[in-house]
Enzyme design. Structure first.
Site, PDB file in Angstrom:
ATOM      1  CB  SER A 147      -0.782   0.094   1.492  1.00 36.79           C
ATOM      2  OG  SER A 147      -2.097   0.947   1.218  1.00 36.79           O
ATOM      3  NE  ARG A 215      -8.054   1.918  11.059  1.00 36.09           N
ATOM      4  CZ  ARG A 215      -7.470   1.714   9.557  1.00 36.09           C
ATOM      5  NH1 ARG A 215      -6.915   2.744   9.091  1.00 36.09           N
ATOM      6  NH2 ARG A 215      -6.333   0.275  10.060  1.00 36.09           N
ATOM      7  CG  ASP A 302      -6.614  -3.988  -3.274  1.00 38.32           C
ATOM      8  OD1 ASP A 302      -7.133  -3.169  -3.487  1.00 38.32           O
ATOM      9  OD2 ASP A 302      -5.298  -4.315  -3.396  1.00 38.32           O
ATOM     10  CG  HIS A 331      -5.769  -2.867  -0.219  1.00 38.87           C
ATOM     11  ND1 HIS A 331      -4.941  -1.981  -1.281  1.00 38.87           N
ATOM     12  CD2 HIS A 331      -5.140  -1.782   0.798  1.00 38.87           C
ATOM     13  CE1 HIS A 331      -3.516  -1.917  -0.441  1.00 38.87           C
ATOM     14  NE2 HIS A 331      -4.462  -1.404   0.737  1.00 38.87           N
ATOM     15  CG  ASP A 332      -6.965  -4.532   5.210  1.00 39.85           C
ATOM     16  OD1 ASP A 332      -5.911  -3.879   4.751  1.00 39.85           O
ATOM     17  OD2 ASP A 332      -7.298  -4.673   5.763  1.00 39.85           O
TER      18      ASP A 332
END
EC number: 2.3.1.31
Length: 352
Positions: A147, A215, A302, A331-332
């Site tokens: 990232s 967040r 992602d 993505h994580d």
């Protein structure tokens, strides 16, 4: 992959002064420091790790408090701290010991806040390069990051092409897409439009409900709908109607405890401006200039850094490889399931 006693190898956490630093913008600061974690034998080949947006220098951590890449890095792990020395810096502009918006301006005696100079990915890399030289390090074996960390890794290979032999770029594209900028904008506006933000002069993160929303927005993009459905399955919650809502509320509260909102905004902007083609005649031209072996990794689902663009980049470097990882994490994925894909890094590290 299980964590194999990450405390069994030498590990230190310190800060290094790099003195004066000039940003890409032309602004200058004095007494700049970078906090770092250093693990493994001091005479071993060095692997430099670059962290993501809300990460920090604690990539390895300890047995009691594992770092964010513990399991990928450690004793007997793919990046083996018996075999390699691993160094991770908290980025310039960060809030875990490195000079950033939450630091004291030595010239005024006050917290920088929004007076801190604009930071770019290239600034972060230049600062780390200076820090490594202050530590007596003039070359590394490999650099890896995901990232925001992957953005730094892209730039390392172009700014200092002879400094490393291998680059491992995970879940990052050669430039941030409009889609990624859009979600960053939503997060930034949520913070900036919060009445308690006060143009960056807030008294405490705890006052910033907009930071919670930023967040929560980010968390939705970091994971896949498939994962959310498998994990939560519309389960009811005592605090809210559904468990997914409780989960997002928890993540919103948690970020305020461990990260500075001004720093978050600065790093979002740095991500927005990430483009290896800037002042290099386009990203394709820049991509052909790498001297190191470049290994790219994309992760299924992602939303922010799609396989298609990473794969397009991967054909330009003269030496390298590309791997798409099958995962429900989206993505994580670069932060979990190391037993699924860590072997590729382990093999490439041992190949040279």
């Amino acid at each position: 992959m299980s964590i194999k006693n990450p405390a069994s190898h030498p590990r230190t956490t310190q800060s290094v002064s790099i003195g004066d630093f000039t940003f890409e913008s032309g602004e200058k600061l004095t007494q700049v420091e970078l906090a770092y974690e250093r693990s493994g034998p001091t005479d071993a080949p060095i692997v430099l790790i670059c962290h993501a947006l809300t990460g920090n220098q604690t990539a390895v951590g300890s047995k009691d408090e594992p770092g964010w890449w513990a399991g990928l890095i450690g004793n007997g792990c793919p990046i083996d701290t018996n075999r390699y020395q691993v160094i991770t810096f908290n980025v310039l502009g960060g809030c875990h010991g490195s000079t950033g918006p939450a630091s004291i301006n030595p010239e005024t005696g006050k917290v920088f806040r929004q007076s801190f100079p604009k930071v770019t990915i290239r600034d972060m890399v230049h600062a780390q390069y200076k820090a490594l030289h202050r530590l007596g390090i003039t070359e590394v074996y490999a650099i890896a990051g995901g990232s925001l960390g992957g953005m730094q890794t892209y730039e390392w290979g172009l700014l200092y092409p002879d400094f490393m032999e291998q680059l491992f770029i995970l879940a990052a594209t050669p430039y941030l897409s409009d889609y990624g900028i859009a979600f960053n904008h939503i997060g930034a506006r949520a913070i900036q439009d919060d009445p308690s933000f006060k143009n960056g002069n807030y008294l405490s993160n705890e006052d910033l409900q907009g930071f919670e929303i930023a967040r929560m927005t980010g968390m939705v993009t970091y994971r896949s709908s498939t994962l959310f459905e498998k994990r939560f399955d519309r389960s009811p919650s005592e605090k809210t109607s559904y468990e997914i809502q409780s989960y997002l509320d928890y993540q919103g509260d948690k970020i305020k405890e461990r990260f500075d909102a001004n720093s978050y905004l600065y790093l979002l902007e740095a991500m927005n401006n990430h483009d290896i083609g800037r002042d290099r005649n386009g990203w394709q031209n820049a991509a052909s200039k790498y001297k190191a072996h470049v290994h790219t990794f994309s992760f299924e689902h992602d939303l922010l850094y799609p396989d298609e663009l990473i794969r397009q980049f991967s054909v330009y470097p003269k030496k390298g490889s590309h791997h798409q990882i099958s995962t429900d994490y989206g993505h994580d994925g670069f932060l979990v399931e190391f037993d699924h894909w860590g072997k590729w890094i382990e093999q490439k590290l041992k190949s040279l």
